[in-house]
Design a protein around this motif. Structure first.
Motif, PDB file in Angstrom:
ATOM      1  N   LEU A 253       0.768  -1.175   0.071  1.00 54.47           N
ATOM      2  CA  LEU A 253       0.011  -0.243  -0.027  1.00 54.47           C
ATOM      3  C   LEU A 253       0.894   1.230  -0.022  1.00 54.47           C
ATOM      4  N   GLU A 254       0.652   1.980  -1.060  1.00 59.52           N
ATOM      5  CA  GLU A 254       1.328   3.571  -1.039  1.00 59.52           C
ATOM      6  C   GLU A 254       0.153   4.282  -0.362  1.00 59.52           C
ATOM      7  N   PHE A 255       0.546   4.991   0.585  1.00 61.72           N
ATOM      8  CA  PHE A 255      -0.318   6.046   1.317  1.00 61.72           C
ATOM      9  C   PHE A 255       0.247   7.420   1.206  1.00 61.72           C
ATOM     10  N   GLN A 256      -0.448   8.265   0.633  1.00 64.75           N
ATOM     11  CA  GLN A 256      -0.075   9.661   0.692  1.00 64.75           C
ATOM     12  C   GLN A 256      -1.113  10.441   1.393  1.00 64.75           C
ATOM     13  N   VAL A 257      -0.684  11.789   1.876  1.00 63.51           N
ATOM     14  CA  VAL A 257      -1.407  12.750   2.235  1.00 63.51           C
ATOM     15  C   VAL A 257      -0.819  14.156   1.887  1.00 63.51           C
ATOM     16  N   ARG A 258      -1.969  14.755   1.088  1.00 63.73           N
ATOM     17  CA  ARG A 258      -1.862  16.239   0.624  1.00 63.73           C
ATOM     18  C   ARG A 258      -2.680  17.303   1.453  1.00 63.73           C
ATOM     19  N   ALA A 259      -1.998  18.233   1.917  1.00 58.64           N
ATOM     20  CA  ALA A 259      -2.386  19.508   2.516  1.00 58.64           C
ATOM     21  C   ALA A 259      -2.501  20.645   1.642  1.00 58.64           C
ATOM     22  N   GLU A 260      -3.651  21.147   1.463  1.00 61.13           N
ATOM     23  CA  GLU A 260      -3.726  22.326   0.461  1.00 61.13           C
ATOM     24  C   GLU A 260      -3.083  21.994  -0.825  1.00 61.13           C
ATOM     25  N   GLY A 261      -3.026  20.811  -1.304  1.00 60.88           N
ATOM     26  CA  GLY A 261      -2.678  20.305  -2.787  1.00 60.88           C
ATOM     27  C   GLY A 261      -1.176  20.043  -2.544  1.00 60.88           C
ATOM     28  N   LYS A 262      -0.374  20.285  -1.447  1.00 58.27           N
ATOM     29  CA  LYS A 262       1.119  19.914  -1.450  1.00 58.27           C
ATOM     30  C   LYS A 262       1.248  18.423  -0.572  1.00 58.27           C
ATOM     31  N   ALA A 263       2.014  17.796  -0.941  1.00 59.02           N
ATOM     32  CA  ALA A 263       2.290  16.460  -0.513  1.00 59.02           C
ATOM     33  C   ALA A 263       3.232  16.598   0.956  1.00 59.02           C
TER      34      ALA A 263
END
Length: 273
Positions: A253-263
């Protein structure tokens, strides 16, 4: 006799060359008249904007706005899309509505503020590793897992499996990678709405994107099976997919988080240990 011959020659010239001269003058007038005609002006009109538009592969917000003759900033405001105006395949965009946008400021990510609340931990029940989502009351068993509270959201780990790679943009790892076996459960990291559940981005395989409050978006890539559809509302800890190797060379699983469009580094908001 010579005088008669000269007179006959002059008459012939008058009868032949005068009409010929008049014909040439007439043709010249038509030619100049044709050149003076006004050129045709080609115009291009924008397509009529529909009420809702479904994003297709290759679309950008500015490209869609130009196609239908609308302001991309207005479209971004109507749909709650923050700068840098990232949109996703399968997402529904409202193109008609009221409101004029002078400018759309880009706020700093919530997680970067010095006043971010401290991490609080507690235990909540999670579903069993079966195929049924936690929303179904007939789940045969539950699990417990540590949570954290950041930006007004309660966060849980998307997988209970071991971490095989951590956030490292220099190595093009823009999230956390978990190992495991095909079929291992994958959970929603926080409450939100599914905005994409498809395989249109081949490098991510079967991909689920969830939009949360306060500008957060989480991504869950390489699934073998997706248990939710676009538009569904999910809760933190609800099973949304099963682990696989779609678009990857191993099961993970590759899990990513973006805040206001930025990783950002997911370890900043979810419990890791």
């Amino acid at each position: 006799m010579q005088m008669l011959k000269e007179q006959f020659t002059r008459n012939i010239h008058k009868e032949i060359f005068k009409p010929l001269l008049m014909s040439c003058l007439t043709l010249s007038v038509f030619a100049f008249t044709g050149c003076a005609s006004k050129p045709q002006v080609m115009t291009t009109r924008a397509l009529t904007a529909p009420d809702l538009y479904t994003v297709k592969p290759g679309d950008t917000l500015s490209g869609i706005a130009a196609r239908y003759g609308v302001n991309y900033l207005t479209v971004a405001q109507m749909n709650g899309v923050p700068a840098p105006y990232t949109i996703f395949v399968g997402q529904s965009l409202k193109l008609k509505g009221s409101g004029v946008v002078a400018s759309v400021p880009t706020p700093a990510p919530v997680v970067s503020r010095p006043s971010a609340p401290p991490i609080q931990t507690q235990s909540i029940p999670l579903p069993s590793q079966g195929n049924a989502p936690v929303a179904q009351p007939t789940a045969p068993a539950i699990q417990t897992q540590t949570t954290s509270t950041i930006g007004g959201l309660r966060w849980v780990k998307p997988s209970n499996n071991a971490v095989i790679a951590t956030y490292n943009p220099a190595s093009n790892i823009k999230g956390i990678r978990y190992g495991g076996q095909v079929g291992d459960p994958i959970y929603a990291a926080a409450d939100g709405q599914v905005v994409y559940a498809d395989d249109g981005l081949k490098e991510f395989g079967n991909l689920v994107l969830i939009k949360h409050s306060n500008g957060y978006i989480t991504a869950y890539a390489h699934n073998s099976k997706m248990l939710v559809k676009s538009g569904a509302h999910v809760k933190a800890g609800q099973q949304i997919a099963e682990m696989g190797n779609s678009g990857a060379d191993r099961v993970m699983l590759e899990f990513q988080v973006r805040a206001e469009g930025k990783a950002i580094d997911p370890a900043r908001i979810i419990p890791v240990n």
